[in-house]
Design a protein around this motif. Structure first.
Motif, PDB file in Angstrom:
ATOM      1  N   GLU A  18      25.345  23.948 -53.956  1.00  0.00           N
ATOM      2  CA  GLU A  18      25.328  24.060 -55.417  1.00  0.00           C
ATOM      3  C   GLU A  18      26.516  23.827 -56.327  1.00  0.00           C
ATOM      4  OE1 GLU A  18      23.716  28.045 -56.081  1.00  0.00           O
ATOM      5  OE2 GLU A  18      21.874  27.589 -54.970  1.00  0.00           O
ATOM      6  N   SER A  19      27.369  22.840 -55.616  1.00  0.00           N
ATOM      7  CA  SER A  19      28.584  22.486 -56.081  1.00  0.00           C
ATOM      8  C   SER A  19      28.395  21.630 -57.396  1.00  0.00           C
ATOM      9  CB  SER A  19      29.480  21.799 -54.871  1.00  0.00           C
ATOM     10  OG  SER A  19      28.741  20.559 -54.950  1.00  0.00           O
ATOM     11  N   GLY A  20      27.412  21.055 -57.358  1.00  0.00           N
ATOM     12  CA  GLY A  20      27.540  20.099 -58.687  1.00  0.00           C
ATOM     13  C   GLY A  20      28.291  18.792 -58.549  1.00  0.00           C
ATOM     14  N   ASN A  21      28.871  18.633 -57.216  1.00  0.00           N
ATOM     15  CA  ASN A  21      29.733  17.442 -56.890  1.00  0.00           C
ATOM     16  C   ASN A  21      28.709  16.243 -57.245  1.00  0.00           C
ATOM     17  OD1 ASN A  21      31.886  19.062 -56.295  1.00  0.00           O
ATOM     18  ND2 ASN A  21      31.779  18.593 -54.225  1.00  0.00           N
ATOM     19  N   ARG A  22      29.531  15.183 -57.606  1.00  0.00           N
ATOM     20  CA  ARG A  22      28.527  13.911 -57.783  1.00  0.00           C
ATOM     21  C   ARG A  22      28.266  13.326 -56.697  1.00  0.00           C
ATOM     22  NH1 ARG A  22      31.097   8.626 -59.546  1.00  0.00           N
ATOM     23  NH2 ARG A  22      29.611   7.713 -60.933  1.00  0.00           N
ATOM     24  N   PRO A  23      26.858  13.209 -56.303  1.00  0.00           N
ATOM     25  CA  PRO A  23      26.305  12.876 -55.238  1.00  0.00           C
ATOM     26  C   PRO A  23      26.709  11.043 -54.911  1.00  0.00           C
ATOM     27  CG  PRO A  23      24.582  12.953 -56.689  1.00  0.00           C
ATOM     28  CD  PRO A  23      25.821  13.412 -57.426  1.00  0.00           C
ATOM     29  N   PHE A  24      26.681  10.646 -53.843  1.00  0.00           N
ATOM     30  CA  PHE A  24      26.732   9.406 -53.426  1.00  0.00           C
ATOM     31  C   PHE A  24      25.762   8.369 -54.159  1.00  0.00           C
ATOM     32  CE2 PHE A  24      27.313   6.464 -49.346  1.00  0.00           C
ATOM     33  CZ  PHE A  24      28.026   5.852 -50.015  1.00  0.00           C
ATOM     34  N   ALA A  25      24.649   8.893 -54.428  1.00  0.00           N
ATOM     35  CA  ALA A  25      23.423   7.776 -55.084  1.00  0.00           C
ATOM     36  C   ALA A  25      23.993   7.511 -56.556  1.00  0.00           C
ATOM     37  CB  ALA A  25      22.414   8.744 -55.265  1.00  0.00           C
ATOM     38  N   ASP A  26      24.809   8.559 -57.190  1.00  0.00           N
ATOM     39  CA  ASP A  26      25.583   8.288 -58.584  1.00  0.00           C
ATOM     40  C   ASP A  26      26.531   7.330 -58.374  1.00  0.00           C
ATOM     41  OD1 ASP A  26      23.845   9.946 -59.533  1.00  0.00           O
ATOM     42  OD2 ASP A  26      25.322  11.460 -60.047  1.00  0.00           O
ATOM     43  N   ARG A 489      16.306  13.614 -53.078  1.00  0.00           N
ATOM     44  CA  ARG A 489      17.187  13.161 -54.248  1.00  0.00           C
ATOM     45  C   ARG A 489      16.335  12.752 -55.459  1.00  0.00           C
ATOM     46  NH1 ARG A 489      22.358  11.503 -54.139  1.00  0.00           N
ATOM     47  NH2 ARG A 489      22.514  11.699 -52.010  1.00  0.00           N
ATOM     48  N   SER A 490      17.002  13.003 -56.565  1.00  0.00           N
ATOM     49  CA  SER A 490      16.330  12.622 -57.899  1.00  0.00           C
ATOM     50  C   SER A 490      16.966  11.412 -58.503  1.00  0.00           C
ATOM     51  CB  SER A 490      15.999  13.709 -58.857  1.00  0.00           C
ATOM     52  OG  SER A 490      17.615  14.190 -59.104  1.00  0.00           O
ATOM     53  N   GLU A 491      16.369  10.896 -59.381  1.00  0.00           N
ATOM     54  CA  GLU A 491      16.760   9.618 -60.057  1.00  0.00           C
ATOM     55  C   GLU A 491      18.032   9.771 -60.678  1.00  0.00           C
ATOM     56  OE1 GLU A 491      15.800   6.742 -60.077  1.00  0.00           O
ATOM     57  OE2 GLU A 491      13.887   6.744 -59.216  1.00  0.00           O
ATOM     58  N   ASP A 492      18.367  11.011 -61.227  1.00  0.00           N
ATOM     59  CA  ASP A 492      20.038  11.266 -61.645  1.00  0.00           C
ATOM     60  C   ASP A 492      20.747  11.499 -60.635  1.00  0.00           C
ATOM     61  OD1 ASP A 492      18.926  13.611 -60.839  1.00  0.00           O
ATOM     62  OD2 ASP A 492      19.206  14.452 -63.024  1.00  0.00           O
ATOM     63  N   ASP A 495      23.678   6.798 -56.453  1.00  0.00           N
ATOM     64  CA  ASP A 495      24.938   6.325 -56.416  1.00  0.00           C
ATOM     65  C   ASP A 495      25.040   5.296 -55.740  1.00  0.00           C
ATOM     66  OD1 ASP A 495      25.502   7.399 -54.065  1.00  0.00           O
ATOM     67  OD2 ASP A 495      26.563   9.178 -54.631  1.00  0.00           O
ATOM     68  N   GLY A 496      26.005   4.513 -55.307  1.00  0.00           N
ATOM     69  CA  GLY A 496      26.197   3.307 -54.676  1.00  0.00           C
ATOM     70  C   GLY A 496      26.020   3.421 -53.189  1.00  0.00           C
ATOM     71  N   VAL A 497      26.477   4.463 -52.707  1.00  0.00           N
ATOM     72  CA  VAL A 497      25.986   4.580 -51.311  1.00  0.00           C
ATOM     73  C   VAL A 497      24.654   5.239 -50.971  1.00  0.00           C
ATOM     74  CG1 VAL A 497      27.197   6.865 -50.845  1.00  0.00           C
ATOM     75  CG2 VAL A 497      27.491   5.083 -48.960  1.00  0.00           C
ATOM     76  N   ASN A 498      24.051   5.952 -51.808  1.00  0.00           N
ATOM     77  CA  ASN A 498      22.582   6.635 -51.870  1.00  0.00           C
ATOM     78  C   ASN A 498      21.732   6.238 -53.119  1.00  0.00           C
ATOM     79  OD1 ASN A 498      23.427   8.825 -49.516  1.00  0.00           O
ATOM     80  ND2 ASN A 498      24.981   9.159 -51.034  1.00  0.00           N
ATOM     81  N   PRO A 499      21.565   4.790 -52.912  1.00  0.00           N
ATOM     82  CA  PRO A 499      21.055   3.929 -53.933  1.00  0.00           C
ATOM     83  C   PRO A 499      19.536   4.240 -54.554  1.00  0.00           C
ATOM     84  CG  PRO A 499      21.029   2.562 -52.052  1.00  0.00           C
ATOM     85  CD  PRO A 499      21.587   3.858 -51.625  1.00  0.00           C
ATOM     86  N   ARG A 500      18.876   5.301 -53.725  1.00  0.00           N
ATOM     87  CA  ARG A 500      17.318   5.318 -54.021  1.00  0.00           C
ATOM     88  C   ARG A 500      16.750   6.600 -54.015  1.00  0.00           C
ATOM     89  NH1 ARG A 500      14.983   1.581 -49.135  1.00  0.00           N
ATOM     90  NH2 ARG A 500      16.380   2.955 -47.994  1.00  0.00           N
ATOM     91  N   ALA A 501      15.784   6.943 -54.839  1.00  0.00           N
ATOM     92  CA  ALA A 501      15.486   8.382 -55.250  1.00  0.00           C
ATOM     93  C   ALA A 501      14.048   8.246 -55.433  1.00  0.00           C
ATOM     94  CB  ALA A 501      16.094   8.952 -56.609  1.00  0.00           C
ATOM     95  N   PRO A 502      13.350   9.162 -54.562  1.00  0.00           N
ATOM     96  CA  PRO A 502      13.710   9.676 -53.479  1.00  0.00           C
ATOM     97  C   PRO A 502      14.197   8.484 -52.126  1.00  0.00           C
ATOM     98  CG  PRO A 502      11.355   9.726 -53.635  1.00  0.00           C
ATOM     99  CD  PRO A 502      11.896   9.227 -54.750  1.00  0.00           C
ATOM    100  N   ASN A 503      15.010   9.102 -51.243  1.00  0.00           N
ATOM    101  CA  ASN A 503      15.294   8.026 -50.349  1.00  0.00           C
ATOM    102  C   ASN A 503      14.513   8.449 -49.024  1.00  0.00           C
ATOM    103  OD1 ASN A 503      16.528   6.434 -48.578  1.00  0.00           O
ATOM    104  ND2 ASN A 503      18.468   7.436 -48.583  1.00  0.00           N
ATOM    105  N   ALA A 504      13.482   7.838 -49.057  1.00  0.00           N
ATOM    106  CA  ALA A 504      12.635   8.047 -47.734  1.00  0.00           C
ATOM    107  C   ALA A 504      12.941   7.330 -46.729  1.00  0.00           C
ATOM    108  CB  ALA A 504      10.895   7.906 -48.011  1.00  0.00           C
ATOM    109  N   PHE A 505      13.759   6.184 -46.711  1.00  0.00           N
ATOM    110  CA  PHE A 505      14.030   5.432 -45.485  1.00  0.00           C
ATOM    111  C   PHE A 505      15.482   5.400 -45.015  1.00  0.00           C
ATOM    112  CE2 PHE A 505      10.852   3.326 -48.086  1.00  0.00           C
ATOM    113  CZ  PHE A 505       9.583   3.655 -47.280  1.00  0.00           C
ATOM    114  N   GLY A 506      16.451   5.786 -45.574  1.00  0.00           N
ATOM    115  CA  GLY A 506      17.828   5.824 -45.192  1.00  0.00           C
ATOM    116  C   GLY A 506      18.645   4.467 -45.347  1.00  0.00           C
TER     117      GLY A 506
END
Length: 672
Positions: A18-26, A489-492, A495-506
């Motif tokens: 629950e840190s709120g840190n910016r995720p890799f997908a962002d 993972r939601s659309e918001d 980020d660059g290293v986690n580019p899909r939401a939801p990420n079903a495939f990795g």
């Protein structure tokens, strides 16, 4: 509130960040442009995320073999049958199954084996693994026909483990007979003994026929084995228990997923999804429980409800029951989440939990090539959704033939932050720095490590899509990590290293340190984005095809010829369903890190995960593990004995996790 059945699933990890840190997908989103990532798939412009950032990372990269390793086999097709398939010209033989006896009274496998029997047999759910040549001098050199096979047993499937009493009942994959208790004490003993690690001597007759060899070093390390605590958490007040009031020892290692191999020839067992084994009924949980997902209602197997009230069982109730921590097991969850070092060649040695490497859901630990006179460096992923990647740098310097495991007891643990521009930085988790002080509830370095996740939250680490196995290219020193998936993972949160939401495939992320392995900055890219042809990209920006589509990369290892072996773990809950239909059974693929070529090398039987991979020193035998075949069996089919898999024994046999040895019929190098 998550339903109880889901909470008891061994793959279930509550979202605790629950840190709120910016995720890799962002980060990925900002690095490209949001419009470059399409809702229904990946745009061609995603190619900009791939190999280019590493091209100028250093001379070592340029000096690598220009074409990389050959993949000289015909790829096997996607398969959904209950068999183990390898390329033409190869053969595969099962060599070590759940229930195979290795020590003691050598009990034969059967559905009514006792808890004591299981202590002398291969455990369930084979996972991370290494073959140690019998000479005992080096983990990568020596005999290729005689050695100690050391492997993890991650978790259990109670309905098969207790089939003698469970048959005829409608039980789900993770269901425990009489879960509400009181639990049969021998069942609980058997479950604890089916976890842990096997050390077993194996010998090849020269024709690919591997057999167990009687040896005093053959043994099982289980959920009850005495362990030593080392590093800054040793003797900490939060490590005191009734068993060890001084906080210096504990019992057992659990949920051992991937592993590590030290330069000094020992084995590291990771402790991954351990929190669900515990229950804490106190009104408010300490953060060293809450941040890790310790249960507040029931334990995964409710071991604390064993009907004999044994001390080794009741410790899984972490509720406050005494005036001090030395009088109960309120701190027992703090004994888990570490890397456990085991000396396979010394059966009298006590396994050691190396706390300087941090406490979290360790998938494994991967060591950079050790160099004389330099620090030891290793990497580890926290395999939960929105958790982190870590690096450890020892304070001491490596001396070949002299250095032992205690070099891991002093040094600096870092956590990764990935930036939009393809750079990254390692943030130190050091008491007194970056907010890791009394103001945020930390008392000392031991407290920082017991609460590694919270410390990483505070310094601003990047939440990832379940970081799993890693490997280091011994030539270029590039580091690869699998990010298996993250359907939460939601659309918001992209980020660059986690580019899909939801990420079903990795996907698989790669980075190169900005200098030597001890550097505090790095450059990253994506090696591959997994998925079907319509939603995937290789390192050249091209979609995957029939020969290499895959989902949920998990196991990862680079061999001496620099082939990157990728293993998949589509969970039984989604296997063969919806968007996972195209992938069939879980598989292992081989990749060329220079060209990006990927081919499917093998597929496993129904309902399993392919995991664990290592070759013999001559590279002419490769070992892999098949975990939980038949896990997709429905409760109704289990009751009728109609299992989805009867691998490896066939007929109407119980499905059994097993190690498989694969060789080329012409005696050549695997994969070449």
């Amino acid at each position: 509130m998550t339903d109880l059945a889901t909470r008891l699933d061994p793959d279930f990890e509550p979202e605790a960040n629950e840190s709120g840190n910016r995720p890799f997908a962002d980060v990925v989103e900002a690095r490209l442009s949001r419009r470059a990532i399409l809702r229904g798939g990946l745009s061609v412009t995603v190619a900009g995320m791939f190999a280019a950032p590493l091209a100028a990372c250093g001379a070592n990269e340029a000096e690598a073999a220009s074409a990389g390793p050959t993949l000289g086999f015909d790829p096997v097709p996607v398969d959904i049958t209950d068999r183990f398939v390898v390329p033409e010209g190869y053969e595969a033989k099962v060599i070590y199954r759940w229930g195979d006896a290795i020590s003691g009274h050598m009990p034969a496998f059967g559905p009514d084996n006792t808890g004591e029997d299981q202590a002398h047999q291969a455990g369930m759910h084979h996972d991370g693994m290494h073959f140690f040549p019998i000479e005992g001098d080096d983990p990568w050199e020596g005999s290729s026909t005689d050695g100690l096979l050391v492997l993890n047993h991650e978790y259990i499937e109670p309905r098969f483990l207790h089939y003698g009493s469970a048959q005829g009942s409608e039980l789900q994959t993770w269901a425990t007979p009489n879960h509400a208790g009181p639990r049969d004490a021998d069942h609980v003993l058997k479950e604890l003994n089916a976890h842990g690690v096997s050390v077993v001597r194996m010998r090849d007759d020269g024709n690919g026929n591997w057999a167990i060899v009687p040896d005093p070093r053959n043994r099982r390390i289980t959920g009850l084995t005495r362990m030593e605590i080392a590093g800054p958490a040793r003797g900490h007040a939060k490590m005191a228990t009734l068993y060890s009031p001084e906080g210096t020892h504990t019992r057992g290692t659990l949920s051992n997923c991937a592993h590590g191999v030290t330069p000094w020839n020992t084995y590291m067992a990771a402790e991954e999804n351990w929190s669900g084994y515990f229950v804490n009924l106190d009104g408010e949980l300490p953060r060293e429980h809450a941040r890790y997902g310790v249960r507040t209602d029931v334990g995964r197997h409710n071991w604390h409800l064993a009907d004999d009230g044994g001390d080794g069982f009741v410790r899984f109730d972490a509720s406050t029951k005494a005036d001090s921590a030395a009088g109960d097991y309120r701190n027992e969850p703090n004994m888990f989440g570490w890397m456990t070092e085991i000396d396979p060649f010394d059966p009298d040695s006590t396994p050691v939990k190396r706390t300087t490497l941090g406490r979290f859901a360790h998938e494994g630990v991967v060591f950079a090539p050790a160099e004389a006179g330099q620090p030891v460096v290793c990497y580890s992923g926290d395999d939960s959704r929105f958790e982190y990647i870590y690096k450890f740098v020892s304070e001491g310097l490596y001396e070949p033939g002299v250095t032992r495991g205690d070099i891991l007891d002093t040094g600096t643990l870092y956590v990764a932050k990935f930036n939009d521009d393809g750079t990254g930085e390692w943030l130190p988790l050091v008491y007194g720095q970056n907010g890791l002080d009394e103001g945020n509830g930390f008392t000392d370095q031991g407290d920082v490590l017991i609460n590694t996740r919270t410390a990483a939250d505070i310094v601003g680490a990047t939440p990832m899509d379940r970081p799993e196995w890693g490997t280091v290219d011994f030539d270029t020193r590039a580091v690869y990590f699998t990010l298996t998936n993250n359907t939460r993972r939601s659309e918001d949160q992209t980020d660059g290293v986690n580019p899909r939401a939801p990420n079903a495939f990795g996907q698989i992320v790669r980075w190169h340190e900005d200098g030597d392995q001890t550097a505090t900055r790095f450059n990253w890219d994506l090696f591959v984005v997994a998925g079907p042809e319509s939603d995937s990209r290789d390192m050249n920006g091209n979609p995957l095809d029939d020969n290499n589509i895959f989902s949920s990369p998990d196991g990862l290892w680079m061999d001496a010829d620099r082939r990157l072996w990728i293993q998949t773990d589509i969970s039984e809950g989604v296997m063969y369903q919806g968007n996972h239909v195209p992938f069939g059974n879980n598989a292992m693929l081989a990749a060329n890190p220079e060209t990006g070529e990927i081919k499917r090398f093998l597929t496993g039987p129904v309902g399993q995960e392919i995991t664990g991979v290592v070759t013999t020193p001559d590279h002419r035998t490769i070992f892999v593990n098949v975990q939980h075949p038949g896990a997709t069996t429905s409760p109704e089919d289990f009751a009728s004995g109609n299992f989805d898999s009867h691998w490896p024994d066939g007929g109407d046999a119980l499905p059994r996790s097993a190690t498989v040895a694969i060789r080329r019929l012409d005696g050549g190098i695997i994969g070449a």
